[in-house]
Design a protein around this motif. Structure first.
Motif, PDB file in Angstrom:
ATOM      1  N   GLN A  92       0.822  -1.205   0.000  1.00 33.88           N
ATOM      2  CA  GLN A  92       0.000   0.000   0.000  1.00 33.88           C
ATOM      3  C   GLN A  92       0.859   1.260   0.000  1.00 33.88           C
ATOM      4  OE1 GLN A  92      -3.751  -0.398   1.711  1.00 33.88           O
ATOM      5  NE2 GLN A  92      -3.893   1.683   2.505  1.00 33.88           N
ATOM      6  N   LEU A  93       2.008   1.210   0.641  1.00 36.00           N
ATOM      7  CA  LEU A  93       2.913   2.352   0.613  1.00 36.00           C
ATOM      8  C   LEU A  93       3.395   2.625  -0.816  1.00 36.00           C
ATOM      9  CD1 LEU A  93       4.887   1.488   3.844  1.00 36.00           C
ATOM     10  CD2 LEU A  93       3.626   3.613   3.493  1.00 36.00           C
ATOM     11  N   ALA A  94       3.689   1.553  -1.550  1.00 37.01           N
ATOM     12  CA  ALA A  94       4.086   1.727  -2.956  1.00 37.01           C
ATOM     13  C   ALA A  94       2.946   2.336  -3.762  1.00 37.01           C
ATOM     14  CB  ALA A  94       4.499   0.379  -3.548  1.00 37.01           C
ATOM     15  N   ALA A  95       1.721   1.895  -3.473  1.00 34.46           N
ATOM     16  CA  ALA A  95       0.560   2.434  -4.182  1.00 34.46           C
ATOM     17  C   ALA A  95       0.336   3.905  -3.850  1.00 34.46           C
ATOM     18  CB  ALA A  95      -0.675   1.613  -3.838  1.00 34.46           C
ATOM     19  N   GLN A  96       0.519   4.269  -2.589  1.00 38.12           N
ATOM     20  CA  GLN A  96       0.371   5.684  -2.218  1.00 38.12           C
ATOM     21  C   GLN A  96       1.440   6.528  -2.917  1.00 38.12           C
ATOM     22  OE1 GLN A  96      -2.190   6.787  -0.904  1.00 38.12           O
ATOM     23  NE2 GLN A  96      -2.750   5.941   1.082  1.00 38.12           N
ATOM     24  N   GLU A  97       2.646   5.998  -2.998  1.00 37.87           N
ATOM     25  CA  GLU A  97       3.702   6.726  -3.704  1.00 37.87           C
ATOM     26  C   GLU A  97       3.337   6.914  -5.172  1.00 37.87           C
ATOM     27  OE1 GLU A  97       8.448   6.352  -4.803  1.00 37.87           O
ATOM     28  OE2 GLU A  97       7.641   5.156  -3.140  1.00 37.87           O
ATOM     29  N   ALA A  98       2.778   5.861  -5.781  1.00 35.02           N
ATOM     30  CA  ALA A  98       2.361   5.958  -7.184  1.00 35.02           C
ATOM     31  C   ALA A  98       1.283   7.027  -7.370  1.00 35.02           C
ATOM     32  CB  ALA A  98       1.851   4.601  -7.664  1.00 35.02           C
ATOM     33  N   LYS A  99       0.355   7.103  -6.415  1.00 38.96           N
ATOM     34  CA  LYS A  99      -0.699   8.119  -6.509  1.00 38.96           C
ATOM     35  C   LYS A  99      -0.111   9.529  -6.437  1.00 38.96           C
ATOM     36  CE  LYS A  99      -4.652   7.225  -4.364  1.00 38.96           C
ATOM     37  NZ  LYS A  99      -5.669   6.761  -3.386  1.00 38.96           N
ATOM     38  N   ALA A 100       0.906   9.689  -5.614  1.00 35.11           N
ATOM     39  CA  ALA A 100       1.546  11.000  -5.524  1.00 35.11           C
ATOM     40  C   ALA A 100       2.263  11.346  -6.828  1.00 35.11           C
ATOM     41  CB  ALA A 100       2.525  11.029  -4.359  1.00 35.11           C
ATOM     42  N   TRP A 101       3.004  10.384  -7.381  1.00 35.50           N
ATOM     43  CA  TRP A 101       3.696  10.632  -8.642  1.00 35.50           C
ATOM     44  C   TRP A 101       2.709  10.957  -9.758  1.00 35.50           C
ATOM     45  CZ3 TRP A 101       8.324  12.134  -8.415  1.00 35.50           C
ATOM     46  CH2 TRP A 101       9.278  11.554  -7.585  1.00 35.50           C
ATOM     47  N   ALA A 102       1.543  10.299  -9.735  1.00 34.06           N
ATOM     48  CA  ALA A 102       0.529  10.585 -10.758  1.00 34.06           C
ATOM     49  C   ALA A 102       0.077  12.034 -10.682  1.00 34.06           C
ATOM     50  CB  ALA A 102      -0.658   9.641 -10.585  1.00 34.06           C
ATOM     51  N   ARG A 103      -0.087  12.541  -9.471  1.00 35.17           N
ATOM     52  CA  ARG A 103      -0.529  13.933  -9.311  1.00 35.17           C
ATOM     53  C   ARG A 103       0.598  14.930  -9.598  1.00 35.17           C
ATOM     54  NH1 ARG A 103      -3.799  10.643  -6.750  1.00 35.17           N
ATOM     55  NH2 ARG A 103      -6.004  11.241  -6.619  1.00 35.17           N
ATOM     56  N   LEU A 104       1.828  14.448  -9.535  1.00 31.64           N
ATOM     57  CA  LEU A 104       2.960  15.287  -9.917  1.00 31.64           C
ATOM     58  C   LEU A 104       3.247  15.206 -11.415  1.00 31.64           C
ATOM     59  CD1 LEU A 104       5.343  14.548  -6.910  1.00 31.64           C
ATOM     60  CD2 LEU A 104       4.277  16.752  -7.439  1.00 31.64           C
ATOM     61  N   GLY A 105       2.529  14.315 -12.107  1.00 33.83           N
ATOM     62  CA  GLY A 105       2.657  14.217 -13.554  1.00 33.83           C
ATOM     63  C   GLY A 105       3.846  13.410 -14.040  1.00 33.83           C
ATOM     64  N   ASP A 106       4.414  12.559 -13.193  1.00 39.56           N
ATOM     65  CA  ASP A 106       5.580  11.763 -13.581  1.00 39.56           C
ATOM     66  C   ASP A 106       5.132  10.333 -13.885  1.00 39.56           C
ATOM     67  OD1 ASP A 106       7.998  10.325 -13.770  1.00 39.56           O
ATOM     68  OD2 ASP A 106       9.017  11.731 -12.431  1.00 39.56           O
ATOM     69  N   ARG A 107       4.800  10.076 -15.126  1.00 43.31           N
ATOM     70  CA  ARG A 107       4.259   8.777 -15.521  1.00 43.31           C
ATOM     71  C   ARG A 107       5.261   7.638 -15.280  1.00 43.31           C
ATOM     72  NH1 ARG A 107       0.506   6.469 -19.104  1.00 43.31           N
ATOM     73  NH2 ARG A 107       0.722   4.229 -18.823  1.00 43.31           N
ATOM     74  N   ARG A 108       6.540   7.871 -15.539  1.00 42.37           N
ATOM     75  CA  ARG A 108       7.530   6.814 -15.360  1.00 42.37           C
ATOM     76  C   ARG A 108       7.609   6.367 -13.907  1.00 42.37           C
ATOM     77  NH1 ARG A 108      12.755   5.798 -14.058  1.00 42.37           N
ATOM     78  NH2 ARG A 108      13.124   7.936 -13.358  1.00 42.37           N
TER      79      ARG A 108
END
Length: 321
Positions: A152-168
């Motif tokens: 879940q921590l990895a998923a939360q990090e992914a959600k943050a990156w998505a909102r920062l616009g970093d697809r990679r």
């Protein structure tokens, strides 16, 4: 044991292992009722049991029992903090989260500590502190790398990156979470709030793909979230996840030009009996942005935007306007 018998045992000068086992079962029950029990009721019960367990510290306990009581206190504090945050009590939730971290440290309990960091990531996400999400997620992963909370921590990090616009970085975090999940046994109790299963991971991935504009994949995952969160008779087992899945369906409909379906999904998401207000506001504002951008002159769109603003007034400060 029923509640009366457990409480009567707690009033004794010492505590036996049967009493501790009853407390474990009670704690698991409360954590499993998180998805659907009315938040006010769960908050009352959670606080009552937390007080009872904390009071055990004054009893005569062995070292093993002492650590067990600390761990149970930590789990209950995590639960109470989550419900507090759901209802908009942001500062109380943060205090309770810190208490859970302190209990985890004293008990040397990595899993409780990991969820304490996960809560920090969630709080940061809903207040727009996306770098704070990444920092909390990485701190939690260091503390509890071999527990399901790491997924879940990895998923939360992914959600943050998505909102920062970093697809990679979104894909990197999601891939890390998938690999961790694949290496873990399937949970026995899918209702328990502090476990992660494939359906819950789909829920997080859905959010990411909606944010990066992968509408077809987000739409498919939203359907899977709704299927997994609804019983055969139509009863919703996971109303909060289902609400965000409906927001996702609303976003994809709005982007495809179907305002009517977008508003149907968006309004239904706001009507759930069990809500996590900060998370619902965050995702609904993403739908609102699409509606405002593309359909601002439509009366139905204006009605939805007004409804969402009214909801936001109940929990101010969770996102910048």
């Amino acid at each position: 044991m029923d509640t009366l018998e457990i409480v009567s045992r707690l009033n004794k000068s010492d505590v036996d292992n049967a009493t501790l086992e009853a407390l474990r079962i009670t704690t698991d029950r409360l954590c499993s009722e998180y998805p659907f029990m009315p938040s006010e009721q769960l908050l009352i019960e959670g606080r009552q049991w937390l007080k009872r367990v904390v009071d055990l510290h004054s009893k005569s306990l062995t070292l093993a029992q002492h650590r067990e009581v600390l761990a149970l206190s930590g789990w209950l504090a995590l639960l109470v903090g989550c419900v507090e945050y759901d209802t908009g009590a942001r500062h109380a939730a943060e205090s309770t989260r810190r208490a859970a971290l302190s209990l985890a440290s004293e008990a040397d309990h990595a899993e409780v500590a990991g969820w304490g960091h996960e809560m920090r990531a969630w709080f940061a996400l809903t207040t727009g502190d996306y770098r704070g999400v990444i920092a909390a997620a990485q701190a939690g992963a260091q503390v509890a790398p071999h527990h399901s909370v790491a997924v879940q921590l990895a998923a939360q990090e992914a959600k943050a990156w998505a909102r920062l616009g970093d697809r990679r970085q979104v894909e990197v975090a999601l891939d890390r979470g998938r690999r961790l999940l694949e290496g873990m046994p399937h949970p026995d109790n899918l209702d328990h709030h502090f476990v992660v299963d494939p359906a819950k991971f789909d829920f997080y991935a859905m959010d990411c793909y909606r944010l990066v504009g992968e509408d077809r994949l987000a739409h498919t995952l939203a359907g899977e979230v709704l299927r997994a969160g609804t019983d055969f008779d139509g009863t919703e087992r996971s109303p909060m996840r289902n609400a965000e899945a409906r927001v996702t369906l609303g976003v994809t409909a709005a982007r495809s030009g179907d305002l009517e379906q977008a508003l149907i999904h968006g309004e239904r998401a706001l009507q759930g009996p069990r809500q996590s207000v900060p998370s619902l506001i965050m995702t609904s504002r993403e739908l609102a942005a699409v509606v405002r951008d593309r359909y601002s002159t439509e009366p139905a769109a204006q009605d939805y935007l007004t409804h969402l603003r009214d909801l936001g007034k109940a929990a101010p400060g969770f996102l910048p306007t």
